[in-house]
Design a protein around this motif. Structure first.
Motif, mmCIF file in Angstrom:
data_model
loop_
_atom_site.group_PDB
_atom_site.id
_atom_site.type_symbol
_atom_site.label_atom_id
_atom_site.label_comp_id
_atom_site.label_asym_id
_atom_site.label_seq_id
_atom_site.Cartn_x
_atom_site.Cartn_y
_atom_site.Cartn_z
ATOM 1 N N PRO A 85 23.659 25.796 -2.114
ATOM 2 C CA PRO A 85 22.520 24.890 -2.371
ATOM 3 C C PRO A 85 22.547 24.270 -3.767
ATOM 4 O O PRO A 85 22.174 23.119 -3.924
ATOM 5 C CB PRO A 85 21.289 25.780 -2.192
ATOM 6 C CG PRO A 85 21.773 27.167 -2.046
ATOM 7 C CD PRO A 85 23.202 27.129 -1.662
ATOM 8 N N LEU A 86 23.016 25.022 -4.744
ATOM 9 C CA LEU A 86 23.001 24.469 -6.098
ATOM 10 C C LEU A 86 24.128 23.469 -6.327
ATOM 11 O O LEU A 86 24.070 22.681 -7.265
ATOM 12 C CB LEU A 86 23.077 25.597 -7.132
ATOM 13 C CG LEU A 86 21.790 26.397 -7.311
ATOM 14 C CD1 LEU A 86 21.973 27.514 -8.310
ATOM 15 C CD2 LEU A 86 20.649 25.494 -7.739
ATOM 16 N N GLY A 110 21.086 42.222 -4.060
ATOM 17 C CA GLY A 110 21.654 42.774 -2.828
ATOM 18 C C GLY A 110 22.562 41.858 -2.045
ATOM 19 O O GLY A 110 23.018 42.223 -0.973
ATOM 20 N N ALA A 111 22.816 40.648 -2.553
ATOM 21 C CA ALA A 111 23.660 39.730 -1.790
ATOM 22 C C ALA A 111 25.133 40.064 -2.004
ATOM 23 O O ALA A 111 25.554 40.306 -3.133
ATOM 24 C CB ALA A 111 23.384 38.294 -2.225
ATOM 25 N N ASP A 112 25.924 40.075 -0.910
ATOM 26 C CA ASP A 112 27.367 40.240 -1.065
ATOM 27 C C ASP A 112 27.976 38.869 -1.368
ATOM 28 O O ASP A 112 27.252 37.874 -1.475
ATOM 29 C CB ASP A 112 27.983 40.877 0.187
ATOM 30 C CG ASP A 112 27.634 40.096 1.448
ATOM 31 O OD1 ASP A 112 27.119 38.976 1.319
ATOM 32 O OD2 ASP A 112 27.870 40.616 2.553
ATOM 33 N N LEU A 154 22.854 33.520 -12.652
ATOM 34 C CA LEU A 154 22.224 33.320 -11.337
ATOM 35 C C LEU A 154 23.015 34.054 -10.265
ATOM 36 O O LEU A 154 22.457 34.658 -9.356
ATOM 37 C CB LEU A 154 22.169 31.834 -10.991
ATOM 38 C CG LEU A 154 21.224 30.983 -11.817
ATOM 39 C CD1 LEU A 154 21.271 29.541 -11.341
ATOM 40 C CD2 LEU A 154 19.807 31.518 -11.706
ATOM 41 N N VAL A 211 15.472 24.349 1.750
ATOM 42 C CA VAL A 211 15.894 25.632 1.194
ATOM 43 C C VAL A 211 14.703 26.312 0.537
ATOM 44 O O VAL A 211 14.538 27.523 0.573
ATOM 45 C CB VAL A 211 17.032 25.423 0.169
ATOM 46 C CG1 VAL A 211 17.390 26.746 -0.486
ATOM 47 C CG2 VAL A 211 18.256 24.842 0.852
ATOM 48 N N MET A 212 13.849 25.469 -0.089
ATOM 49 C CA MET A 212 12.704 26.019 -0.803
ATOM 50 C C MET A 212 11.700 26.662 0.136
ATOM 51 O O MET A 212 11.094 27.670 -0.184
ATOM 52 C CB MET A 212 11.990 24.902 -1.573
ATOM 53 C CG MET A 212 12.599 24.627 -2.923
ATOM 54 S SD MET A 212 11.905 23.126 -3.599
ATOM 55 C CE MET A 212 10.182 23.565 -3.672
ATOM 56 N N LYS A 252 23.577 31.429 -0.360
ATOM 57 C CA LYS A 252 22.185 31.300 -0.794
ATOM 58 C C LYS A 252 22.030 30.737 -2.194
ATOM 59 O O LYS A 252 20.941 30.322 -2.572
ATOM 60 C CB LYS A 252 21.507 32.674 -0.733
ATOM 61 C CG LYS A 252 21.461 33.218 0.662
ATOM 62 C CD LYS A 252 20.686 34.502 0.699
ATOM 63 C CE LYS A 252 19.799 34.532 1.932
ATOM 64 N NZ LYS A 252 18.670 35.414 1.784
ATOM 65 N N VAL A 253 23.091 30.750 -2.979
ATOM 66 C CA VAL A 253 22.948 30.259 -4.356
ATOM 67 C C VAL A 253 23.947 29.145 -4.666
ATOM 68 O O VAL A 253 23.558 28.029 -5.002
ATOM 69 C CB VAL A 253 23.114 31.420 -5.368
ATOM 70 C CG1 VAL A 253 22.943 30.898 -6.787
ATOM 71 C CG2 VAL A 253 22.101 32.507 -5.082
ATOM 72 N N ALA A 262 22.342 37.623 -10.676
ATOM 73 C CA ALA A 262 21.005 37.957 -10.176
ATOM 74 C C ALA A 262 21.044 38.110 -8.663
ATOM 75 O O ALA A 262 20.452 39.044 -8.113
ATOM 76 C CB ALA A 262 20.011 36.876 -10.585
ATOM 77 N N ALA A 263 21.754 37.218 -7.982
ATOM 78 C CA ALA A 263 21.830 37.295 -6.525
ATOM 79 C C ALA A 263 22.515 38.590 -6.090
ATOM 80 O O ALA A 263 22.065 39.275 -5.172
ATOM 81 C CB ALA A 263 22.589 36.094 -5.972
ATOM 82 N N ARG A 264 23.575 38.956 -6.799
ATOM 83 C CA ARG A 264 24.270 40.221 -6.504
ATOM 84 C C ARG A 264 23.330 41.389 -6.740
ATOM 85 O O ARG A 264 23.254 42.310 -5.942
ATOM 86 C CB ARG A 264 25.477 40.388 -7.424
ATOM 87 C CG ARG A 264 26.603 39.570 -6.975
ATOM 88 C CD ARG A 264 27.927 40.072 -7.516
ATOM 89 N NE ARG A 264 28.927 39.571 -6.610
ATOM 90 C CZ ARG A 264 29.456 40.268 -5.640
ATOM 91 N NH1 ARG A 264 29.169 41.529 -5.496
ATOM 92 N NH2 ARG A 264 30.314 39.729 -4.820
#
Ligand SMILES: Nc1ncnc2c1ncn2[C@@H]1O[C@H](COP(=O)(O)OP(=O)(O)OP(=O)(O)O)[C@@H](O)[C@H]1O
Ligand SMILES: [Mg+2]
Lengths: 388, 309
Positions: B225-226, B212-214, B204, B307-308, B221-222, B207-209
């Motif tokens: 919340p998780l 495009g997420a730094d 996960l 968040v959803m 964002k991941v 996937a976020a990386r």
């Protein structure tokens, strides 16, 4: 031919001295559908992760559009990935999963970070939902989707960012056969429509042949052959490729002259040339390239030792002088019957000897399995009589 | 019972009935009766006197929970990202104090925080107290010399006098109580958060990386919340014992930081013997805690939905 987009040169990947990729050289053209094919553990995922930026090769270079990108992190590459197990965000619904990449501010031409407008995001997510046939699922939680639907969300989530390259790691692995076939067509359609380079990983050779422009066959961290599906199937470079792609009988032979190969002490016409005189070679004969004829007209004569009904055809195992061949035929030859075979010159493919010689292409074990089941009475005496 | 194995649950269910349900029933009876067991609501009317104790209990428990969260989250996050060997050692270190008796730990803090305790002695020896006194004298003099200039009648001006200290007031302060609670309950914050973060599927994060997420984006964002369920259970597991704590507040609060737990204890064991009032206070506390938990869980779900959306 479109121009080259990605190049791996002499890429070596080692984990604690265990070499997992050994000097990989690979060129991927823009907008092509390239498949990495090989058995489990051969290094497909590792190759993909190097392209995606999740792993830096121990040595060697990764070039993108001619620029070395070894040290560029994944979020700065215009490459997106569909992961082996989808990796959808469980805390986000379908819509937000797809919008994830769009919501991240991207540097524009002047290097300033800009956010996409909400309408633009909405438009692109909706467009993507349409492409993957998931309209009306926006508000669903990803945990409430079937495997095939999750997989399509994963594809949409990657594609919505309009990457130059999409990496797909066995995306259809978890699906049943029917859905697999549908999704294969779907993926191919999407790839053509969006004109994106696909690098696709699978260990299913049929899938690789059906979908790819280029197939890269790998084993034990090394590339065995790169070519079009037709090349790979018709002109395998060594016994590994011949065995891995489709069914093959691989027999020891001797190249007597250009276009003449000897197997079982009999000379056969073939189309291959360029070997030394009397060079020992591996000869590939595909099961469907063998014609069954009455025994007295056959170039080779043998005894049927097992028959399996496969729907389209019968798979029969025939014993030629102690070496068991797989032959596919539409006519039933009962177990124990004597048959002759003929092989056309274009049904014979000659390969150089390799480290894989002698490891593949013999159906003895296969046949014994079936013998037990079919209870065929196999008489070695008969074989001896035939030798005379 | 459909499952044969569920018969094994019978002893536990019996135990629960005997030791949890029946005592609660007894408590309810006490809470609504007088000393002569006449039905009454008087116990609740009496409670108004203790409003300040209620307030203090919830304030200190909230602060302790917040401090635990602020310390516990980064520690959990850092632990979860180290190697398995490190994780084992860190886990053992975090659990280590729990092998010691709770009262013993709190007494140890007493001897550290006392007026002539370890900490004050240390401050004395390394000159912190002297430094504080010099600074105090300096500032007082400075203030006096400025104030005298603005005074209407310099003759009648009374300069402030600085009284040097020989120790810091540590014990008996709300801070000491919060410290004691944080020290005792921090593992209950770290454990649930750590176990959620360590189980996060690394694909996960990749996937976020990939999208495009730094690092900051991946966290915000991941990971955050998780890990929220872990945070919620950590907050619950720290807040509930904190709000009802009694020994810590008595020992480290030096009698000045009376909390609900102490109040209840006094009604049963102490001078102010009144089990009916004690039961009533317990009831109110229980209701408030349950309401807090429900609200928290709602908030948790709401957060997930937020968040959803
Ligand atoms: N992080 C790692 N540390 C050590 N070894 C690794 C690591 N990642 C992969 N390997 C090893 O590298 C080899 C190739 O792994 P890889 O995941 O690339 O195989 P694959 O071709 O994708 O296989 P599959 O079809 O099963 O997914 C395997 O032997 C694997 O054990
Ligand atoms: Mg893999």
């Amino acid at each position: 031919m479109s121009k080259e987009l990605i190049r791996l040169t002499d890429c070596v990947m080692a984990f604690d001295d265990e070499v997992v990729l050994d000097k990989i050289n690979l060129s991927i053209r823009d907008k092509e559908f390239l498949t990495l094919l090989g058995p489990s553990g051969c290094g497909k995922t590792t190759t993909l992760r190097i392209i995606g930026g999740f792993q830096t090769p121990t040595s060697g270079d990764v070039l993108f559009d001619g620029v070395r990108i070894n040290a560029v992190p994944p979020h700065k590459r215009t490459i997106n990935t569909v992961f082996q197990k989808y990796a959808l965000f469980p805390h986000l619904n379908v819509y937000e999963n797809i919008a994830f990449g769009l919501r991240i501010p991207k540097a524009d031409a002047s290097g300033k970070k800009v956010k996409l407008a909400e309408e633009e995001i909405d438009r692109r997510v909706m467009e993507m939902l349409e492409v993957v046939n998931l309209k009306g699922f926006e508000k669903r939680r990803t945990t409430q989707l079937s495997g095939g639907q999750q997989q399509r969300v994963a594809i949409a989530r990657a594609l919505v960012n309009r990457p130059r390259v999409l990496l797909l790691d066995e995306p259809l692995g978890a699906l049943d056969l029917k859905l697999r076939k549908d999704m294969q067509n779907e993926l191919k359609r999407i790839q053509r429509a969006m004109e994106i380079t696909f690098v696709y990983v699978t260990h299913d050779q049929e899938e690789a042949l059906a979908m790819s422009d280029t197939v890269v066959v790998m084993d034990a961290g090394r590339i065995q052959q790169i070519g079009s599906p037709e090349d790979i199937y018709n002109e395998p470079e060594n016994a590994f490729v011949a065995d891995f792609i489709g069914e093959s009988n691989i027999i020891d032979g001797i190249m007597r002259a250009d276009g003449v190969v000897e197997i079982f002490n009999r000379r056969f016409q073939c189309l291959d040339s360029g070997f030394n005189k009397d060079e020992a070679v591996d000869v590939v004969i595909r099961p469907e390239d063998v014609d069954i004829v009455p025994e007295d007209q056959g170039q080779l004569k043998g005894t049927v030792t097992s028959v399996t009904f496969k729907g389209m055809q019968y798979d029969i195992i025939v014993d030629f002088y102690g070496f068991k061949w797989l032959i596919q035929t539409t006519d039933l030859s009962p177990v124990g019957s004597r048959i002759g075979i003929k092989i056309d010159p274009d049904g014979i493919h000659v390969m150089k000897k390799s480290e894989y010689s002698g490891m593949f292409g013999d159906y003895s074990s296969y046949s014994e399995e079936y013998e037990e089941i079919s209870d065929a009475s196999y008489d070695p005496e008969e074989e001896d009589r035939d030798e005379e | 019972m459909r499952n044969k194995l569920s018969w094994f649950a019978v002893p536990y269910v019996g135990w629960m009935a005997l030791m949890v349900v029946i005592p609660i029933l007894i408590m309810v009876v006490y809470a609504f009766t007088t000393a002569e067991f006449q039905g009454t609501l008087e116990n609740y009317a009496e409670m108004g006197v203790y409003a300040s104790v209620f307030l203090r209990s919830f304030r200190l428990a909230l602060i302790a929970t917040l401090v635990c969260l602020l310390i516990g989250y980064p520690v959990s996050y850092w632990m979860a990202h180290e190697g398995p060997g490190f994780q084992r050692v860190a886990m053992a270190l975090i659990m280590l104090p729990m092998w010691m008796n709770f009262l013993l730990r709190t007494y140890s803090w007493m001897s550290i925080l006392e007026n002539n305790g370890l900490l004050n002695q240390l401050f004395q020896n390394i000159g912190v107290i002297d430094l504080y006194n010099s600074a105090g004298t300096l500032f007082t003099d400075l203030r006096n010399s400025v104030a005298i200039r603005f005074a209407e009648d310099p003759a009648e001006f009374i300069p402030i006098k600085y009284f040097p200290i020989d120790h810091f007031e540590l014990i008996g302060t709300p801070g000491a109580v919060v410290l004691g609670m944080v020290y005792n309950y921090l593992p209950f914050m770290i454990l649930p958060i750590y176990s959620v973060i360590v189980k996060l599927d690394s694909s996960l994060l990749e996937a976020a990386r990939d999208l495009g997420a730094d690092s900051a984006g991946v966290f915000r964002k991941v990971i955050l919340p998780l890990s929220l369920p872990g945070v919620l259970s950590g907050v619950t597991m720290v807040f509930v014992p904190s709000v009802s704590t009694f020994a810590i507040s008595r020992l480290l609060g030096g009698g000045a930081q009376l909390m609900l737990g102490d109040l209840i204890e006094q009604q049963f064991l102490g001078g102010a013997y009144d089990p009916h009032l004690g039961a009533a206070i317990s009831m109110v506390m229980m209701v408030i805690v349950v309401v807090c938990m429900v609200v928290m869980n709602r908030f948790g779900e709401g957060e997930e939905q937020a968040v959803m959306l």
